[in-house]
Design an enzyme around this catalytic site. Structure first.
Site, short mmCIF file in Angstrom:
data_model
loop_
_atom_site.label_atom_id
_atom_site.label_comp_id
_atom_site.label_asym_id
_atom_site.label_seq_id
_atom_site.Cartn_x
_atom_site.Cartn_y
_atom_site.Cartn_z
N GLU A 1 59.17 42.14 88.59
CA GLU A 1 58.94 40.81 89.15
C GLU A 1 59.33 40.73 90.61
O GLU A 1 58.61 40.17 91.44
CB GLU A 1 59.72 39.73 88.38
CG GLU A 1 59.36 39.63 86.92
CD GLU A 1 60.26 40.47 86.01
OE1 GLU A 1 60.52 41.66 86.33
OE2 GLU A 1 60.70 39.94 84.98
N CYS B 1 64.52 38.31 83.18
CA CYS B 1 65.98 38.25 83.11
C CYS B 1 66.48 37.11 84.02
O CYS B 1 65.69 36.44 84.68
CB CYS B 1 66.58 39.59 83.54
SG CYS B 1 66.41 39.94 85.31
N CYS C 1 65.55 37.77 87.78
CA CYS C 1 64.13 37.56 88.06
C CYS C 1 63.74 36.10 87.91
O CYS C 1 62.90 35.61 88.66
CB CYS C 1 63.29 38.47 87.18
SG CYS C 1 63.50 40.22 87.61
N HIS D 1 63.24 45.37 89.92
CA HIS D 1 62.53 44.94 88.71
C HIS D 1 61.08 44.67 89.08
O HIS D 1 60.75 44.36 90.24
CB HIS D 1 63.15 43.66 88.15
CG HIS D 1 64.47 43.86 87.50
ND1 HIS D 1 64.92 43.03 86.50
CD2 HIS D 1 65.45 44.79 87.68
CE1 HIS D 1 66.12 43.42 86.10
NE2 HIS D 1 66.46 44.48 86.81
#
Length: 144
Positions: free
Chosen positions: A48, A76, A79, A46
């Site tokens: 992040e 999410c 993260c 992801h």
């Protein structure tokens, strides 16, 4: 946030869900990331997580104290955990994520009493961030 949007557009261009992230320290971007789950064939790639890893290398520390993270989409659960674990003190994000968002959309990880508190705010350039994701999925559906 505009720099995070540029990262999200990079993801879009390579067929990834367009989420971008930048981490700032002392008014300078120290790390950038965009979604690369398909490219890296990794569920944790992801924006992040990628940015956190780059910032940790840059600072030579897993503690990202005195930084601000800008993300185009509400983080999410995974993260959010990475943000707390890496001690990012401030997070600014664009669009809400009604399916996976962990800042009030489905759960609020940041309200749980943990070992680190995060100052988090959403809705910055929300329309632009949201439109990019909507356009991506619209284009994906049209291809099918």
């Amino acid at each position: 946030m505009e720099c995070a949007l540029k990262e999200a557009k990079k993801a879009y261009e390579i067929g990834e869900i367009p989420v971008g992230c930048v981490i700032v320290k002392d008014d300078k971007i120290i790390a950038r990331g965009h979604n690369m789950r398909e490219t890296k064939n990794s569920p944790i790639a992801h924006a992040e997580v990628i940015a956190i890893e780059k910032a940790s290398k840059k600072l030579n520390s897993w503690r990202l104290i005195d930084t601000t993270m800008y993300i185009t989409l509400e983080p999410c659960i995974m993260c959010s955990g990475a943000i707390v674990s890496s001690r990012v003190p401030k997070v600014i994000y664009g669009a809400k994520d009604p399916r996976f968002g962990a800042h009030g959309s489905i759960i609020n990880i940041f309200d749980i009493k943990l070992n680190h508190t995060v100052d988090i705010k959403g809705g910055i350039l929300e329309e632009e961030c949201s439109l990019l994701i909507k356009d991506f999925f619209k284009e994906l559906r049209n291809k099918k």
